[in-house]
Design a protein around this motif. Structure first.
Motif, PDB file in Angstrom:
ATOM      1  N   TYR A  13       0.841  -1.208   0.000  1.00  0.00           N
ATOM      2  CA  TYR A  13       0.000   0.000   0.000  1.00  0.00           C
ATOM      3  C   TYR A  13       0.874   1.255   0.000  1.00  0.00           C
ATOM      4  CZ  TYR A  13      -3.817   3.153   1.316  1.00  0.00           C
ATOM      5  OH  TYR A  13      -4.742   4.180   1.346  1.00  0.00           O
ATOM      6  N   PHE A  14       1.896   1.253   0.858  1.00  0.00           N
ATOM      7  CA  PHE A  14       2.795   2.407   0.893  1.00  0.00           C
ATOM      8  C   PHE A  14       3.484   2.603  -0.462  1.00  0.00           C
ATOM      9  CE2 PHE A  14       7.194   3.768   1.050  1.00  0.00           C
ATOM     10  CZ  PHE A  14       7.032   5.063   1.506  1.00  0.00           C
ATOM     11  N   GLU A  15       4.013   1.519  -1.007  1.00  0.00           N
ATOM     12  CA  GLU A  15       4.752   1.629  -2.280  1.00  0.00           C
ATOM     13  C   GLU A  15       3.863   2.213  -3.374  1.00  0.00           C
ATOM     14  OE1 GLU A  15       7.831   1.334  -3.079  1.00  0.00           O
ATOM     15  OE2 GLU A  15       8.475   0.681  -1.086  1.00  0.00           O
ATOM     16  N   HIS A  16       2.619   1.736  -3.420  1.00  0.00           N
ATOM     17  CA  HIS A  16       1.724   2.176  -4.487  1.00  0.00           C
ATOM     18  C   HIS A  16       1.284   3.631  -4.296  1.00  0.00           C
ATOM     19  CE1 HIS A  16      -1.055   1.752  -7.765  1.00  0.00           C
ATOM     20  NE2 HIS A  16      -2.038   2.213  -7.018  1.00  0.00           N
TER      21      HIS A  16
ATOM     22  N   VAL B 263      -7.565   8.755  12.237  1.00  0.00           N
ATOM     23  CA  VAL B 263      -8.312   7.497  12.325  1.00  0.00           C
ATOM     24  C   VAL B 263      -8.083   6.664  11.059  1.00  0.00           C
ATOM     25  CG1 VAL B 263     -10.574   6.454  12.612  1.00  0.00           C
ATOM     26  CG2 VAL B 263     -10.064   8.612  13.726  1.00  0.00           C
ATOM     27  N   GLY B 264      -7.766   5.388  11.256  1.00  0.00           N
ATOM     28  CA  GLY B 264      -7.481   4.505  10.113  1.00  0.00           C
ATOM     29  C   GLY B 264      -6.219   4.954   9.405  1.00  0.00           C
ATOM     30  N   ALA B 265      -5.183   5.227  10.191  1.00  0.00           N
ATOM     31  CA  ALA B 265      -3.960   5.852   9.649  1.00  0.00           C
ATOM     32  C   ALA B 265      -3.323   5.023   8.538  1.00  0.00           C
ATOM     33  CB  ALA B 265      -2.964   6.073  10.779  1.00  0.00           C
ATOM     34  N   GLY B 266      -3.460   3.705   8.608  1.00  0.00           N
ATOM     35  CA  GLY B 266      -2.925   2.857   7.534  1.00  0.00           C
ATOM     36  C   GLY B 266      -1.432   3.056   7.362  1.00  0.00           C
ATOM     37  N   ALA B 267      -0.971   3.028   6.108  1.00  0.00           N
ATOM     38  CA  ALA B 267       0.450   3.244   5.832  1.00  0.00           C
ATOM     39  C   ALA B 267       0.642   4.651   5.289  1.00  0.00           C
ATOM     40  CB  ALA B 267       0.950   2.182   4.855  1.00  0.00           C
ATOM     41  N   ASN B 268       0.089   5.623   6.015  1.00  0.00           N
ATOM     42  CA  ASN B 268       0.156   7.019   5.569  1.00  0.00           C
ATOM     43  C   ASN B 268       0.526   7.905   6.745  1.00  0.00           C
ATOM     44  OD1 ASN B 268      -0.112   9.494   4.406  1.00  0.00           O
ATOM     45  ND2 ASN B 268      -2.314   9.343   3.986  1.00  0.00           N
ATOM     46  N   LEU B 269       1.628   8.639   6.604  1.00  0.00           N
ATOM     47  CA  LEU B 269       2.042   9.560   7.669  1.00  0.00           C
ATOM     48  C   LEU B 269       1.643  11.006   7.399  1.00  0.00           C
ATOM     49  CD1 LEU B 269       5.693   8.547   8.724  1.00  0.00           C
ATOM     50  CD2 LEU B 269       3.520   7.857   9.754  1.00  0.00           C
ATOM     51  N   TYR B 270       1.153  11.319   6.189  1.00  0.00           N
ATOM     52  CA  TYR B 270       1.041  12.752   5.919  1.00  0.00           C
ATOM     53  C   TYR B 270      -0.117  13.456   6.629  1.00  0.00           C
ATOM     54  CZ  TYR B 270      -2.116  13.338   1.741  1.00  0.00           C
ATOM     55  OH  TYR B 270      -3.162  13.433   0.859  1.00  0.00           O
ATOM     56  N   PRO B 271      -1.249  12.767   6.957  1.00  0.00           N
ATOM     57  CA  PRO B 271      -2.224  13.467   7.804  1.00  0.00           C
ATOM     58  C   PRO B 271      -1.628  13.829   9.172  1.00  0.00           C
ATOM     59  CG  PRO B 271      -3.236  11.591   6.704  1.00  0.00           C
ATOM     60  CD  PRO B 271      -1.766  11.480   6.465  1.00  0.00           C
ATOM     61  N   ALA B 272      -0.860  12.910   9.762  1.00  0.00           N
ATOM     62  CA  ALA B 272      -0.225  13.204  11.057  1.00  0.00           C
ATOM     63  C   ALA B 272       0.768  14.353  10.919  1.00  0.00           C
ATOM     64  CB  ALA B 272       0.467  11.958  11.590  1.00  0.00           C
TER      65      ALA B 272
ATOM     66  N   TRP C 171       3.516  -1.595  11.049  1.00  0.00           N
ATOM     67  CA  TRP C 171       4.184  -0.739  10.056  1.00  0.00           C
ATOM     68  C   TRP C 171       4.351   0.688  10.614  1.00  0.00           C
ATOM     69  CZ3 TRP C 171       3.457   3.727   7.370  1.00  0.00           C
ATOM     70  CH2 TRP C 171       4.219   3.920   6.207  1.00  0.00           C
ATOM     71  N   LEU C 172       3.286   1.212  11.220  1.00  0.00           N
ATOM     72  CA  LEU C 172       3.334   2.583  11.753  1.00  0.00           C
ATOM     73  C   LEU C 172       4.360   2.712  12.879  1.00  0.00           C
ATOM     74  CD1 LEU C 172      -0.505   3.308  11.807  1.00  0.00           C
ATOM     75  CD2 LEU C 172       1.176   4.697  10.567  1.00  0.00           C
ATOM     76  N   GLU C 173       4.392   1.704  13.764  1.00  0.00           N
ATOM     77  CA  GLU C 173       5.361   1.727  14.886  1.00  0.00           C
ATOM     78  C   GLU C 173       6.783   1.867  14.336  1.00  0.00           C
ATOM     79  OE1 GLU C 173       4.726   1.723  18.025  1.00  0.00           O
ATOM     80  OE2 GLU C 173       2.924   0.538  18.487  1.00  0.00           O
ATOM     81  N   ALA C 174       7.071   1.089  13.293  1.00  0.00           N
ATOM     82  CA  ALA C 174       8.420   1.137  12.712  1.00  0.00           C
ATOM     83  C   ALA C 174       8.637   2.440  11.943  1.00  0.00           C
ATOM     84  CB  ALA C 174       8.622  -0.063  11.785  1.00  0.00           C
ATOM     85  N   GLU C 175       7.597   2.880  11.246  1.00  0.00           N
ATOM     86  CA  GLU C 175       7.727   4.025  10.332  1.00  0.00           C
ATOM     87  C   GLU C 175       7.959   5.338  11.090  1.00  0.00           C
ATOM     88  OE1 GLU C 175       7.924   3.411   7.217  1.00  0.00           O
ATOM     89  OE2 GLU C 175       7.751   5.368   6.269  1.00  0.00           O
ATOM     90  N   ILE C 176       7.307   5.497  12.255  1.00  0.00           N
ATOM     91  CA  ILE C 176       7.496   6.780  12.951  1.00  0.00           C
ATOM     92  C   ILE C 176       8.914   6.872  13.547  1.00  0.00           C
ATOM     93  CG2 ILE C 176       5.069   7.322  13.381  1.00  0.00           C
ATOM     94  CD1 ILE C 176       5.301   6.214  16.159  1.00  0.00           C
ATOM     95  N   LEU C 177       9.568   5.721  13.707  1.00  0.00           N
ATOM     96  CA  LEU C 177      10.951   5.755  14.194  1.00  0.00           C
ATOM     97  C   LEU C 177      11.942   5.885  13.042  1.00  0.00           C
ATOM     98  CD1 LEU C 177      10.757   3.015  16.971  1.00  0.00           C
ATOM     99  CD2 LEU C 177      10.642   5.511  17.218  1.00  0.00           C
TER     100      LEU C 177
ATOM    101  N   PRO D  95      11.296   6.767   9.249  1.00  0.00           N
ATOM    102  CA  PRO D  95      10.412   7.036   8.109  1.00  0.00           C
ATOM    103  C   PRO D  95      11.112   6.869   6.761  1.00  0.00           C
ATOM    104  CG  PRO D  95      10.676   8.984   9.530  1.00  0.00           C
ATOM    105  CD  PRO D  95      11.631   7.966  10.021  1.00  0.00           C
ATOM    106  N   HIS D  96      10.344   6.419   5.760  1.00  0.00           N
ATOM    107  CA  HIS D  96      10.878   6.370   4.397  1.00  0.00           C
ATOM    108  C   HIS D  96      11.207   7.795   3.931  1.00  0.00           C
ATOM    109  CE1 HIS D  96       9.098   2.303   4.223  1.00  0.00           C
ATOM    110  NE2 HIS D  96       9.918   2.101   3.206  1.00  0.00           N
ATOM    111  N   PRO D  97      12.236   7.921   3.096  1.00  0.00           N
ATOM    112  CA  PRO D  97      12.643   9.267   2.633  1.00  0.00           C
ATOM    113  C   PRO D  97      11.535  10.015   1.894  1.00  0.00           C
ATOM    114  CG  PRO D  97      14.279   7.605   2.009  1.00  0.00           C
ATOM    115  CD  PRO D  97      13.141   6.860   2.621  1.00  0.00           C
ATOM    116  N   SER D  98      10.593   9.299   1.273  1.00  0.00           N
ATOM    117  CA  SER D  98       9.562  10.011   0.481  1.00  0.00           C
ATOM    118  C   SER D  98       8.725  10.962   1.336  1.00  0.00           C
ATOM    119  CB  SER D  98       8.639   9.030  -0.235  1.00  0.00           C
ATOM    120  OG  SER D  98       7.934   8.227   0.683  1.00  0.00           O
ATOM    121  N   TRP D  99       8.653  10.702   2.653  1.00  0.00           N
ATOM    122  CA  TRP D  99       7.845  11.621   3.489  1.00  0.00           C
ATOM    123  C   TRP D  99       8.434  13.018   3.499  1.00  0.00           C
ATOM    124  CZ3 TRP D  99       3.371   9.835   3.593  1.00  0.00           C
ATOM    125  CH2 TRP D  99       3.105   8.477   3.800  1.00  0.00           C
ATOM    126  N   TRP D 100       9.725  13.153   3.205  1.00  0.00           N
ATOM    127  CA  TRP D 100      10.303  14.499   3.109  1.00  0.00           C
ATOM    128  C   TRP D 100       9.655  15.301   1.976  1.00  0.00           C
ATOM    129  CZ3 TRP D 100      12.656  17.295   6.526  1.00  0.00           C
ATOM    130  CH2 TRP D 100      13.408  16.683   7.525  1.00  0.00           C
TER     131      TRP D 100
END
Ligand code: SAM
Length: 264
Positions: free
Chosen positions: A39-42, A77-86, A108-114, A116-121
């Motif tokens: 989901y994140f990749e797509h 709510v329903g954050a899924g594999a998306n950090l940009y609302p946060a 996935w979120l637990e790992a990602e907030i520690l 994050p993939h570079p694309s969030w920049w």
């Protein structure tokens, strides 16, 4: 007279059990198997024009309504594999709850907030440019790691009146085929906010469902009128904007973003 054979008694409802019935309610779908990586990749491995437009709408709305003070608690709510609302709520919230039903997405979120993939920049840079609320934050991902916590939760049973700010992106219409559940989920999200709290919600427009990895997930086909009607009893000052989007997949007609405030 002999007793009638009950197999042939027309007064008894002996409809056969459904064979391979299509799932339709939220609880029927394999959320714990949601393939977060696929989901994140797509969706979020690079910033698209539709997400840029959504950021323009939502970051401006939050900045215009939040700048004066840090709110104690925000929820996505329903954050899924998306950090940009946060990330869009980061300048305005002391604590960010990332609420998810799916075990895979919580991991996935637990790992990602520690880490994050570079694309969030790319997403952060787009929020940051020309927006004074975002500009002072030099290390957004350090701050996100300190402020965000991932929780197990169900949109249908959120605590009412708890949060000061909220987002719900592509959830209420993308977790069920049932219109009644779309409406209930949308209202439950807004009801989890305190009176007058601002929110932003994004919806797929006229979606017919989606695949993630090897699993299929549902959608309730909604348009601007449906979103407006779902929000009307619980929200005020609502604005709904349509965002052009074609490239994500087949089977949808753009995206919608609603901003507004929980009714007083
Ligand atoms: C289409 S994805 C959207 C993910 C993310 N918010 C985004 O913007 O891409 C729908 C999300 O809703 C979550 N979900 C499904 N049923 C839920 C429920 N009852 N309560 C909370 N989240 C749920 C799924 O696990 C999934 O992460």
């Amino acid at each position: 007279m002999p007793d009638p054979d009950p197999r042939f008694d027309s007064a008894i409802d002996i409809a056969p059990p459904p064979v391979d019935a299509e799932p339709s309610v939220n609880a029927d779908f394999p959320w714990d198997a949601f393939d977060s990586t696929a989901y994140f990749e797509h969706n979020y491995s690079s910033l698209r024009a539709d997400d840029e437009k959504i950021i323009d709408i939502v970051a401006r709305f939050f900045q215009d309504n939040e700048l004066r003070r840090l709110r104690p608690q925000a929820i996505d709510v329903g954050a899924g594999a998306n950090l940009y609302p946060a990330l869009m709520m980061l300048p305005f919230a002391a604590e960010l709850t990332l609420c998810e039903r799916a075990f895979s997405n919580r991991q996935w979120l637990e790992a990602e907030i520690l880490q994050p993939h570079p694309s969030w920049w790319q997403f952060w840079s787009h929020m940051n440019v020309g927006r004074e609320a975002y500009r002072p934050i030099k290390n957004p991902f350090d701050l996100l790691g300190r402020r965000a916590r991932v929780t197990k939760g169900n949109i249908f049973s959120l605590p009412p009146g708890r949060y000061d700010l909220g987002t719900m992106f592509f959830v209420a219409e993308s977790i069920t085929n049932r219109e009644s559940e779309f409406v209930r989920a949308t209202r439950s999200f807004v009801n989890s906010l305190k009176p007058k709290a601002p929110f932003a919600a994004a919806f797929m427009r006229n979606s017919s469902g989606y695949r993630v990895g090897s699993s299929s997930f549902p959608a309730c086909s909604v348009d601007e009128d449906d979103v407006r009607a779902a929000l009307a009893p619980v929200a005020g000052g609502v604005t709904i904007q349509t965002v052009e989007s074609k490239s994500l997949r087949d089977g949808y007609c753009g995206m919608m973003v609603a901003t507004g405030f929980k009714k007083a």
